[in-house]
Write a protein that holds these residues in place. Sequence first.
Motif, PDB file in Angstrom:
ATOM      1  N   ARG A 100      35.777  41.917  51.695  1.00 39.75           N
ATOM      2  CA  ARG A 100      36.803  42.810  51.153  1.00 39.75           C
ATOM      3  C   ARG A 100      36.504  43.308  49.751  1.00 39.75           C
ATOM      4  O   ARG A 100      37.057  44.306  49.312  1.00 39.75           O
ATOM      5  N   VAL A 101      35.671  42.575  49.017  1.00 40.56           N
ATOM      6  CA  VAL A 101      35.432  42.963  47.626  1.00 40.56           C
ATOM      7  C   VAL A 101      33.986  43.396  47.389  1.00 40.56           C
ATOM      8  O   VAL A 101      33.722  44.505  46.937  1.00 40.56           O
TER       9      VAL A 101
ATOM     10  N   GLN B  36      36.167  36.305  52.825  1.00 40.35           N
ATOM     11  CA  GLN B  36      37.065  37.424  52.493  1.00 40.35           C
ATOM     12  C   GLN B  36      36.600  38.121  51.219  1.00 40.35           C
ATOM     13  O   GLN B  36      36.650  39.343  51.110  1.00 40.35           O
TER      14      GLN B  36
ATOM     15  N   PHE C  73      42.235  38.649  33.822  1.00 38.23           N
ATOM     16  CA  PHE C  73      40.945  38.604  33.135  1.00 38.23           C
ATOM     17  C   PHE C  73      40.926  39.543  31.939  1.00 38.23           C
ATOM     18  O   PHE C  73      41.611  40.563  31.924  1.00 38.23           O
TER      19      PHE C  73
ATOM     20  N   HIS D 249      37.153  49.760  44.166  1.00 34.16           N
ATOM     21  CA  HIS D 249      37.134  50.551  45.395  1.00 34.16           C
ATOM     22  C   HIS D 249      38.493  50.558  46.082  1.00 34.16           C
ATOM     23  O   HIS D 249      38.641  51.138  47.145  1.00 34.16           O
TER      24      HIS D 249
ATOM     25  N   GLU E 106      30.770  43.043  37.961  1.00 29.48           N
ATOM     26  CA  GLU E 106      31.118  41.945  37.080  1.00 29.48           C
ATOM     27  C   GLU E 106      31.416  40.717  37.940  1.00 29.48           C
ATOM     28  O   GLU E 106      32.075  40.813  38.949  1.00 29.48           O
TER      29      GLU E 106
ATOM     30  N   VAL F  97      44.992  38.808  51.920  1.00 28.27           N
ATOM     31  CA  VAL F  97      44.118  37.720  52.356  1.00 28.27           C
ATOM     32  C   VAL F  97      44.919  36.556  52.943  1.00 28.27           C
ATOM     33  O   VAL F  97      44.360  35.688  53.586  1.00 28.27           O
ATOM     34  N   ARG F  98      46.229  36.573  52.740  1.00 31.99           N
ATOM     35  CA  ARG F  98      47.072  35.563  53.374  1.00 31.99           C
ATOM     36  C   ARG F  98      47.696  36.098  54.646  1.00 31.99           C
ATOM     37  O   ARG F  98      48.561  35.440  55.235  1.00 31.99           O
TER      38      ARG F  98
ATOM     39  N   ASP G  95      33.393  38.595  37.399  1.00 34.15           N
ATOM     40  CA  ASP G  95      34.800  38.202  37.399  1.00 34.15           C
ATOM     41  C   ASP G  95      35.600  38.810  38.548  1.00 34.15           C
ATOM     42  O   ASP G  95      36.673  38.312  38.847  1.00 34.15           O
ATOM     43  N   ILE G  96      35.073  39.844  39.235  1.00 34.09           N
ATOM     44  CA  ILE G  96      35.862  40.329  40.381  1.00 34.09           C
ATOM     45  C   ILE G  96      35.837  39.311  41.513  1.00 34.09           C
ATOM     46  O   ILE G  96      36.799  39.193  42.264  1.00 34.09           O
TER      47      ILE G  96
ATOM     48  N   PHE H 112      46.289  42.667  47.298  1.00 34.14           N
ATOM     49  CA  PHE H 112      45.146  41.862  47.741  1.00 34.14           C
ATOM     50  C   PHE H 112      45.500  40.413  48.094  1.00 34.14           C
ATOM     51  O   PHE H 112      45.149  39.915  49.162  1.00 34.14           O
TER      52      PHE H 112
ATOM     53  N   PHE I  31      39.654  45.629  41.441  1.00 35.72           N
ATOM     54  CA  PHE I  31      38.736  46.039  42.498  1.00 35.72           C
ATOM     55  C   PHE I  31      38.678  47.554  42.482  1.00 35.72           C
ATOM     56  O   PHE I  31      39.618  48.226  42.872  1.00 35.72           O
TER      57      PHE I  31
ATOM     58  N   GLU J 182      35.691  36.072  40.925  1.00 33.66           N
ATOM     59  CA  GLU J 182      36.613  35.036  40.449  1.00 33.66           C
ATOM     60  C   GLU J 182      38.054  35.491  40.655  1.00 33.66           C
ATOM     61  O   GLU J 182      38.917  34.691  41.020  1.00 33.66           O
ATOM     62  N   ALA J 183      38.296  36.778  40.412  1.00 33.06           N
ATOM     63  CA  ALA J 183      39.645  37.314  40.610  1.00 33.06           C
ATOM     64  C   ALA J 183      40.051  37.142  42.066  1.00 33.06           C
ATOM     65  O   ALA J 183      41.161  36.688  42.365  1.00 33.06           O
ATOM     66  N   ALA J 184      39.146  37.480  42.976  1.00 33.15           N
ATOM     67  CA  ALA J 184      39.453  37.351  44.401  1.00 33.15           C
ATOM     68  C   ALA J 184      39.748  35.897  44.746  1.00 33.15           C
ATOM     69  O   ALA J 184      40.709  35.599  45.454  1.00 33.15           O
ATOM     70  N   ALA J 185      38.944  34.989  44.203  1.00 32.58           N
ATOM     71  CA  ALA J 185      39.147  33.565  44.495  1.00 32.58           C
ATOM     72  C   ALA J 185      40.498  33.089  43.962  1.00 32.58           C
ATOM     73  O   ALA J 185      41.234  32.395  44.659  1.00 32.58           O
ATOM     74  N   SER J 186      40.821  33.504  42.728  1.00 40.05           N
ATOM     75  CA  SER J 186      42.089  33.037  42.152  1.00 40.05           C
ATOM     76  C   SER J 186      43.278  33.634  42.891  1.00 40.05           C
ATOM     77  O   SER J 186      44.386  33.115  42.817  1.00 40.05           O
ATOM     78  N   LEU J 187      43.061  34.742  43.609  1.00 39.62           N
ATOM     79  CA  LEU J 187      44.149  35.335  44.394  1.00 39.62           C
ATOM     80  C   LEU J 187      44.216  34.735  45.799  1.00 39.62           C
ATOM     81  O   LEU J 187      44.991  35.177  46.633  1.00 39.62           O
ATOM     82  N   GLY J 188      43.342  33.755  46.042  1.00 40.27           N
ATOM     83  CA  GLY J 188      43.431  33.028  47.304  1.00 40.27           C
ATOM     84  C   GLY J 188      42.461  33.467  48.384  1.00 40.27           C
ATOM     85  O   GLY J 188      42.585  33.046  49.524  1.00 40.27           O
ATOM     86  N   ALA J 189      41.488  34.334  48.042  1.00 40.08           N
ATOM     87  CA  ALA J 189      40.553  34.797  49.059  1.00 40.08           C
ATOM     88  C   ALA J 189      39.482  33.739  49.314  1.00 40.08           C
ATOM     89  O   ALA J 189      39.030  33.073  48.385  1.00 40.08           O
ATOM     90  N   SER J 190      39.091  33.585  50.569  1.00 41.23           N
ATOM     91  CA  SER J 190      37.983  32.690  50.895  1.00 41.23           C
ATOM     92  C   SER J 190      36.681  33.393  50.517  1.00 41.23           C
ATOM     93  O   SER J 190      36.674  34.577  50.195  1.00 41.23           O
TER      94      SER J 190
ATOM     95  N   ARG K 226      41.092  28.720  44.284  1.00 38.96           N
ATOM     96  CA  ARG K 226      41.767  29.316  45.428  1.00 38.96           C
ATOM     97  C   ARG K 226      43.025  28.551  45.816  1.00 38.96           C
ATOM     98  O   ARG K 226      44.002  29.140  46.285  1.00 38.96           O
TER      99      ARG K 226
END
Lengths: 353, 293
Positions: B205-206, B201, A80, A88, B185, A101-102, B187-188, A97, A86, B190-198, A72
Amino acid sequence: MSISVQNLSKRFGDFVALKNVNLEVPSDSLTALLGPSGSGKTTLLRIISGLESADEGSILFKDEDVTTRSARDREVGFVFQHYALFRHMTVFENVAFGMRVRNSPNNEVRERVNELLHLVRLEGLGQRYPSELSGGQRQRVALARALAVKPRMLLLDEPFGALDAKVRQELRTWLRKLHEEMHVTTVFVTHDQEEAFEMADQVVVMSQGHIEQTGTPQAVFDNPATSFVMDFLGNVNVFHGRVQSGRVQMGPFSLQYDEYQHEEPRDATAYVRPHELDIDRSPSQASLLGKIKQINPAGSVLKVRVAVEEFGVELNVDVTHYRAKQLELKLNDIVYVHPRSVRVFMPETDYVI
Amino acid sequence: MSAAKPSPGRSLGGTLRQLVSGKHRSPLPGFGPGLVVTISWLTVMLFVPLIALIAKSTSLTPAEFLAAAWSERARAAYTLTFGAAAIAAVVDVILGLLFAWVIVRYRFPGRQMLDAIVDLPFALPTAVAGLVYSSLYVKNGWFGQFLVPLGIEGAYSRFAIVLVLIFLGLPFVVRTVQPLLSSLEGDIEEAAASLGASRWQTFTRVILPSVMPALYTGFALAFARGLGEYGSIIFVSTNIPYKSEIAPMLIYDRLESYHYEEATAIAVVLLAGSITTLMFINWLEARNRRYAR
């Protein structure tokens, strides 16, 4: 931003995924991690991104040690293998996204997302859902999403693995062009040597958790450091023989080999690439007599398979269309094959880290 | 009918004949017989009883119907039935998501045991559940001895009804959410984390929006289960009219006093209420699922 990987090791239970890996990725370069499955290339990429942690060693972004930082906080864009969109969310929201989140202001988000959708040539598809897109389009959404937060580097895991040949080819060219426009340090993982050579500035060949060779595509292709690299970079013809007193003896061939001057004979393996073999109607020095078993057109060359009875091997020879026409090659013709260059590897010199 | 259409194979009869006889071979076997059995079964087991129920209630005049089905006592019973079922289903959705999450995401000793035990309310006779719950929550029961002094009446109260419905509805939510959660999966996240989501979040959100359709389905099933429940509630509730009497209990009461038409009138209202609610939830779910075309 340059990446520096220092003495990195990683185990999964008993399986050693990476052992003592060192790698420098220059700033703004496009680097390919190339290797067969299980070679540790994806693990290395995931450790750089922070999605996986290393057992030993450290990761530096420029001069900053990020080893203990979570994914993060590393500000890397990760794409990937199966896109991980996502499902949905619309394409627009997927790309947005990272900014959402920021808590970026709405108008800023809209501007940036539209700019990115334009960049990845998906204008007008913002309101679609990922399930309504083709594989290549999803790939580009994943890329736009990773770029939206202005990452310090872009990491891609088998980016074109799940696409068909034509789309893959288009995306390769496009991504290479995009890289040149954006100047963002990019590392991608692939098992396809053609892909690595076509796109990358630097190719890193990996096998069994360590790096076999690092260099420009030209350097790696022309001077493979080990027999593994030679073997992995595509079709090769293999000869087994012996070295002694500065010469290699392989059946009818006898070649100068200055690297080994000892009296004591040693086993050696010689590799010849298909395009380094010549076909002729008449014998020359160090040529092999064989019979043509198969002729297949493959793009700019003809792939010819020649059976050499004396040696008990079949050779793969790449012949230009022009040369084939000149020689009037046909099936079952008797021809002479001779190598223009040969690379010799002795087992002892292999796999030395 | 085939006179107007030159190709008899294209007429409805022809199409059906083709489907039933299987001349138009589909790679999936058994469509013809399968459809016949399904429709016959639904007719005999579902449509005919429902029609009989409605037919019986129509022997009342509209005024009588209204008096029976919309009396103050009946309205109190509907409110309790629908209210308790809804509250229990909401609690089940929250608990069920948590349960499914734990079972799918973590590996711990006894996980498979827990996974199996979730289904217990499906198998247990509901009367047993009712008896056990009431004995636990009465004043001198294991839980009741601590809860009753705090003013929490877990037996013979409206709360008791909700409690037992939560127990009965839980497996519906767990079993609908579980497969969707395990198909997400990893990896979604992981994708959220790599995009900066806590983590929070990522969850809100996911993950949550991804399992939302299953949560709607789970809610609908748990809610429907709660509406129809009778066996356990008669044991945990005091069944006092206007206070703790559920609609099925009222129907039973009407039947016992030989007011069959009144009973069917109440049943028709219950049925209409259930169908409306389920259709609404289905619509919500479909609207939510539009991305998964």
